[in-house]
Design an enzyme around this catalytic site. Structure first.
Site, short mmCIF file in Angstrom:
data_model
loop_
_atom_site.label_atom_id
_atom_site.label_comp_id
_atom_site.label_asym_id
_atom_site.label_seq_id
_atom_site.Cartn_x
_atom_site.Cartn_y
_atom_site.Cartn_z
N LYS A 9 4.18 4.63 30.23
CA LYS A 9 4.71 5.95 30.56
C LYS A 9 5.27 5.97 31.99
O LYS A 9 5.07 5.02 32.76
CB LYS A 9 3.59 6.99 30.38
CG LYS A 9 3.06 7.05 28.93
CD LYS A 9 2.03 8.16 28.77
CE LYS A 9 1.53 8.24 27.33
NZ LYS A 9 0.66 9.42 27.10
N TYR A 49 7.26 13.39 20.35
CA TYR A 49 5.94 14.03 20.27
C TYR A 49 5.96 15.28 19.39
O TYR A 49 5.12 16.16 19.55
CB TYR A 49 5.46 14.40 21.67
CG TYR A 49 4.85 13.24 22.45
CD1 TYR A 49 3.72 12.57 21.98
CD2 TYR A 49 5.38 12.83 23.67
CE1 TYR A 49 3.15 11.52 22.69
CE2 TYR A 49 4.82 11.78 24.39
CZ TYR A 49 3.70 11.14 23.90
OH TYR A 49 3.13 10.10 24.60
N ASN A 112 -1.57 9.30 31.70
CA ASN A 112 -2.57 8.31 31.27
C ASN A 112 -1.94 6.93 30.99
O ASN A 112 -2.41 6.17 30.17
CB ASN A 112 -3.38 8.83 30.09
CG ASN A 112 -2.55 9.05 28.83
OD1 ASN A 112 -1.33 8.89 28.85
ND2 ASN A 112 -3.20 9.36 27.73
N HIS A 115 0.87 4.69 26.00
CA HIS A 115 0.76 5.28 24.67
C HIS A 115 0.65 4.17 23.64
O HIS A 115 1.25 3.11 23.81
CB HIS A 115 2.01 6.13 24.35
CG HIS A 115 2.10 6.53 22.91
ND1 HIS A 115 1.44 7.63 22.41
CD2 HIS A 115 2.73 5.94 21.85
CE1 HIS A 115 1.68 7.71 21.10
NE2 HIS A 115 2.45 6.71 20.75
N GLU A 126 7.28 5.89 14.91
CA GLU A 126 7.52 5.67 16.35
C GLU A 126 8.38 4.43 16.60
O GLU A 126 9.24 4.44 17.49
CB GLU A 126 6.17 5.58 17.08
CG GLU A 126 5.42 6.91 17.05
CD GLU A 126 4.12 6.89 17.80
OE1 GLU A 126 3.65 5.80 18.21
OE2 GLU A 126 3.54 7.99 18.00
P1 CMP Z 1 -0.67 9.89 23.87
O1 CMP Z 1 -1.53 8.81 23.35
O2 CMP Z 1 0.68 9.52 24.35
O3 CMP Z 1 -0.53 11.04 22.76
C1 CMP Z 1 -0.29 12.39 23.10
C2 CMP Z 1 -0.42 12.65 24.56
O4 CMP Z 1 -0.62 13.99 24.92
C3 CMP Z 1 -1.65 11.93 25.09
O5 CMP Z 1 -1.44 10.56 25.11
C4 CMP Z 1 -1.80 12.58 26.45
O6 CMP Z 1 -0.93 12.01 27.41
C5 CMP Z 1 -1.34 14.00 26.13
N1 CMP Z 1 -2.51 14.88 25.96
C6 CMP Z 1 -3.42 14.85 24.99
N2 CMP Z 1 -4.32 15.83 25.16
C7 CMP Z 1 -3.95 16.49 26.27
C8 CMP Z 1 -4.47 17.60 26.96
N3 CMP Z 1 -5.57 18.23 26.55
N4 CMP Z 1 -3.83 18.00 28.06
C9 CMP Z 1 -2.70 17.37 28.48
N5 CMP Z 1 -2.16 16.30 27.85
C10 CMP Z 1 -2.78 15.87 26.76
#
Ligand code: CMP
Length: 138
Positions: A9, A49, A112, A115, A126
């Site tokens: 990311k 998403y 984070n 992904h 995806e």
């Molecule tokens: P990812 O695995 O990319 O899939 C969806 C993404 O949404 C997740 O990682 C996080 O980056 C984001 N995400 C999931 N839950 C939350 C949350 N409660 N608040 C903000 N971002 C979230």
């Protein structure tokens, strides 16, 4: 042999851990079958998403995902989907196990670092979102 999609990311690219993330996948025995650096528009992030459209964090998540370049890749190997998810760690770095990518590098549940597809159907969608069949090594 299974295929999955992973994304380093915008925070991972900014922190210069693209190689570190790919290295961890490769060390686990996974193979990189396709790879590119791209910048997503807000609309492209929203399409990726779309499954999270109704979530309160959708706007912020898609803003973040379009805030800078990302490295998207197809990884292949036995049990690739679960392997990638184990190496990434829990979505929220606060809950991620020691030695996982998110524990080591992530700042928050949104920023984070990485992904990974969460199942075979998601992986197929995806991978197709970013790569044509001709761009993926077989
Ligand atoms: P990812 O695995 O990319 O899939 C969806 C993404 O949404 C997740 O990682 C996080 O980056 C984001 N995400 C999931 N839950 C939350 C949350 N409660 N608040 C903000 N971002 C979230």
């Amino acid at each position: 042999m299974e295929r999955t999609l992973s994304i380093v990311k915008p925070d991972g690219v900014r922190k210069n851990v693209v190689g570190e993330v790919i290295g961890r996948f490769e060390k686990s025995g996974l193979n990189v079958a396709a790879l590119k650096l791209i910048s997503l528009s807000k609309e492209e992030a929203e399409g990726f998403y779309a499954v999270h459209k109704a979530r309160p964090f959708f706007g912020s998540l898609t803003e973040f995902m379009s805030s800078g370049p990302v490295a998207v890749m197809v990884l292949t190997g036995d049990g690739a989907i679960k392997k990638v998810r184990d190496i990434m760690g829990a979505t929220d770095p606060k809950n991620a196990a020691p030695g996982t990518i998110r524990k080591d590098f992530a700042d928050s549940i949104e920023s984070n670092i990485v992904h990974g597809s969460d199942g075979p159907d998601t992986a197929a969608f995806e991978i197709g979102y970013f790569f044509s069949a001709l761009e993926i090594l077989r």
